[in-house]
Each structure stands twice: as C-alpha cells, then as structure tokens.
Design an enzyme around this catalytic site. Structure first.
Site, short mmCIF file in Angstrom:
data_model
loop_
_atom_site.label_atom_id
_atom_site.label_comp_id
_atom_site.label_asym_id
_atom_site.label_seq_id
_atom_site.Cartn_x
_atom_site.Cartn_y
_atom_site.Cartn_z
N HIS A 32 -4.37 -15.35 8.94
CA HIS A 32 -3.62 -14.53 8.97
C HIS A 32 -4.48 -13.12 9.58
O HIS A 32 -4.09 -12.00 9.28
CB HIS A 32 -3.16 -14.13 7.61
CG HIS A 32 -2.78 -15.19 6.79
ND1 HIS A 32 -1.53 -15.60 7.34
CD2 HIS A 32 -3.04 -15.94 5.79
CE1 HIS A 32 -1.12 -16.50 6.57
NE2 HIS A 32 -1.97 -16.75 5.52
N LYS A 57 21.90 16.15 -5.11
CA LYS A 57 21.69 14.30 -5.23
C LYS A 57 22.04 13.80 -6.52
O LYS A 57 21.58 14.10 -7.27
CB LYS A 57 20.28 14.20 -4.71
CG LYS A 57 20.02 14.23 -3.40
CD LYS A 57 18.81 13.60 -2.94
CE LYS A 57 18.35 13.07 -1.49
NZ LYS A 57 18.54 14.12 -0.61
N ARG A 117 2.19 -11.58 5.51
CA ARG A 117 3.56 -11.50 5.45
C ARG A 117 4.07 -10.80 7.04
O ARG A 117 5.28 -10.97 7.28
CB ARG A 117 3.99 -10.71 4.42
CG ARG A 117 3.95 -11.45 3.10
CD ARG A 117 4.29 -10.86 1.97
NE ARG A 117 5.81 -10.83 1.90
CZ ARG A 117 6.53 -10.16 0.96
NH1 ARG A 117 5.63 -9.50 -0.33
NH2 ARG A 117 7.59 -10.19 0.93
N PRO A 132 0.89 -1.08 0.11
CA PRO A 132 0.11 -0.13 -0.04
C PRO A 132 0.93 1.30 -0.07
O PRO A 132 1.76 1.39 0.65
CB PRO A 132 -0.84 -0.20 1.10
CG PRO A 132 -0.30 -1.01 2.03
CD PRO A 132 0.36 -2.12 1.38
N GLU A 133 0.63 2.12 -0.67
CA GLU A 133 1.11 3.69 -1.03
C GLU A 133 0.27 4.45 -0.29
O GLU A 133 -0.78 4.09 0.07
CB GLU A 133 1.50 4.01 -2.36
CG GLU A 133 2.80 2.87 -2.88
CD GLU A 133 3.29 3.27 -4.04
OE1 GLU A 133 3.02 4.26 -4.44
OE2 GLU A 133 3.50 2.19 -5.01
#
Ligand SMILES: [Zn+2]
Length: 279
Positions: free
Chosen positions: A93, A155, A112, A2-3
């Site tokens: 889970h 950078k 996970r 998820p973002e």
C-alpha cells in the site's frame, strides 16, 4: 478518516522535515489513487525546493519553488510515514515515495486509495475546484458566531449534518462534530435553523476548543517523528462521546438521569451523544 487536527498534525510533521529541503527523488508505484497522478508528477517535483507545508480544510498544501503547489488529501486511510532509510522494500500500500536531499524518506501509504495528489499553480490554489466553495477555517478569526449563524440560517437539516457540510465550515468530520455538540450541549437532532444565536456563539467556542486540544495532542505525538515507523496523523486523545456507545456519560451523574452515550444514524453516519445533556 483524518479530520482537520490529523491533517494539521501531518502538515506540521512534514514541515519539520521538508521545509527548506529539495526533493531528490519522487517515485510513484501506481497510476494514481482516487484520481490519476498528474502527467510527469514525479519529474515535476524532483529538484524543487519545498518552501512551505500548510493545510486548507482537509488538504495538505505543499508550496514549492517556481510557484508549483502539491495538493494532497489522505482520503479514508492515507498515512504519511517518515523514515530515515530508503532501502526497506515497499509494502503493497506504499504508493508514493518522496526522498529529500538529506535522505529522509516520506512514504504515502493508503490501503483504500481514496486519497489524492495533484499539482497546481500557486495562483490557482484558492480557486481550484477542490478548494473553491469550502467554508471558513474554524480556527481562524473569520469563523465566528455571525458567520456560522449566517451559514445555518433557514437550514432544516439537523445541526449535526449541517456542520459536516464543508461549505458551512472547513475540515470538520464526524468525530469533532459529535464532540463539539456534546460540549455545547446541543442535540445533534435539532434543525440547524432552530439553534439560537447564543447557542451558536457557544458552539463556535466549543469547535475551536475541541480542535485546538486535538492539535495539541497531535503535536505532542510529533516529538519522535523521525524513526523507522514514524507515522504521522493518528494519535491518542480522549473523546468524550465519539465511539463510546453505551458507556457512562462523562458529564452526567449517570442512571437514571442519563442512560449513557447513545449512538444513532444520521445521513448514514453514526452520531454519538447524550440525550439528557444535549437538548
Ligand atoms: Zn449524559
């Protein structure tokens, strides 16, 4: 994984069912996820009223009465599933079950187990080690060309990798970085310091647009949020380049000018882009 838009969708979905409600019971089914659950986690939450559910970067921020805050992260595979019934047996889970005083059950499912759930005081949220040092929220006014230019100055890392750095901007992950660079027509391979000020201005707008559209798509998926399999946070929306290796490029005329969407590896992550359109 998820973002920002997915976490925002989860926060908005949880806000609808949690805000103003009280945790009637909280059950943990293991000792922790990525980190152990805090001592007396369930007892400290039970009986508290949920005042506000929000988000900072990819963290859920659940503010409770008495100045307690539940900080949550969904890790790689975490999901919050809303259901109206308590009596279905938990799956392997299903690690945490939150039941509010109206009987709505929210289950944290995480195969996970890279997610986390911790507690802190409201006064400590911004300074918490998990959140301190995280860059500006991309959808807030504080994220503009000047701020991003300052963060990228000097950078040498590729712009793709620089945008994944949470100190540069909060909440972006692989998907939305690829999509934003495609829209801004900037090659993911360019050293961050070489991206011009004009391009940075364009990129900021593309980041905001891509995220806003994804959140809107997630919001439309919330309409049926209370149902037996009411899962939050993952939804269908169209990516232009992400996951589309070898497909025709949506914005070029096609072969021979553009060979379609390419996939390369950068810092161990897949990057999807058009080598013709993005320079
Ligand atoms: Zn193309």
């Amino acid at each position: 994984m998820p973002e920002l838009p997915e976490v925002e969708t989860v926060a908005r979905g949880l806000a609808r069912v949690w805000e103003g409600r009280r945790f009637a019971s909280v059950v943990t089914r293991r000792a922790g996820l990525r980190l152990p659950f805090p001592p007396h986690f369930a007892q400290r939450l039970t009986g508290r009223t949920i005042e506000r559910v929000g988000r900072r970067a990819k963290y859920l921020v659940v503010r409770l009465d008495g100045g307690l805050v539940l900080l949550g992260h969904l890790g790689m595979s975490g999901r919050m599933v809303i259901s109206g019934l308590k009596n279905t047996p938990p799956g392997p889970h299903d690690h945490v079950e939150f039941v509010t005083d109206d009987g709505v059950v929210v289950t944290l499912t995480d195969p996970r187990r890279f997610g986390l759930m911790i507690l802190c005081d409201a006064a400590e949220v911004e300074a918490h080690p998990l959140l301190a040092g995280i860059g500006p929220e991309p959808l807030e006014a504080g994220f503009d060309a000047q701020v991003l230019a300052g963060a990228l100055a000097g950078k040498a890392t590729p712009i793709k990798s620089a945008l994944l750095d949470q100190k540069v901007v909060a909440g972006l992950g692989n998907i939305y970085v690829c999509e934003s660079l495609f829209r801004a027509r900037i090659s993911p391979l360019r050293p961050a310091r070489d991206v011009t000020r004009d391009e940075i201005g364009l990129l900021v707008g593309c980041v905001k647009d891509v995220l806003t559209e994804a959140i809107a798509a997630g919001g439309s998926s919330l309409r049926d949020h209370v149902r037996p399999d009411g899962e939050l946070g993952y939804f269908q929306h169209g990516f232009k380049v992400y996951g589309r290796e070898g497909e025709p490029c949506p914005d070029c005329a096609g072969a021979p000018a553009c060979g379609g969407i390419r996939r390369i590896a950068q810092a161990g992550r897949s990057t999807f882009y058009c080598a013709e359109r993005q320079r």
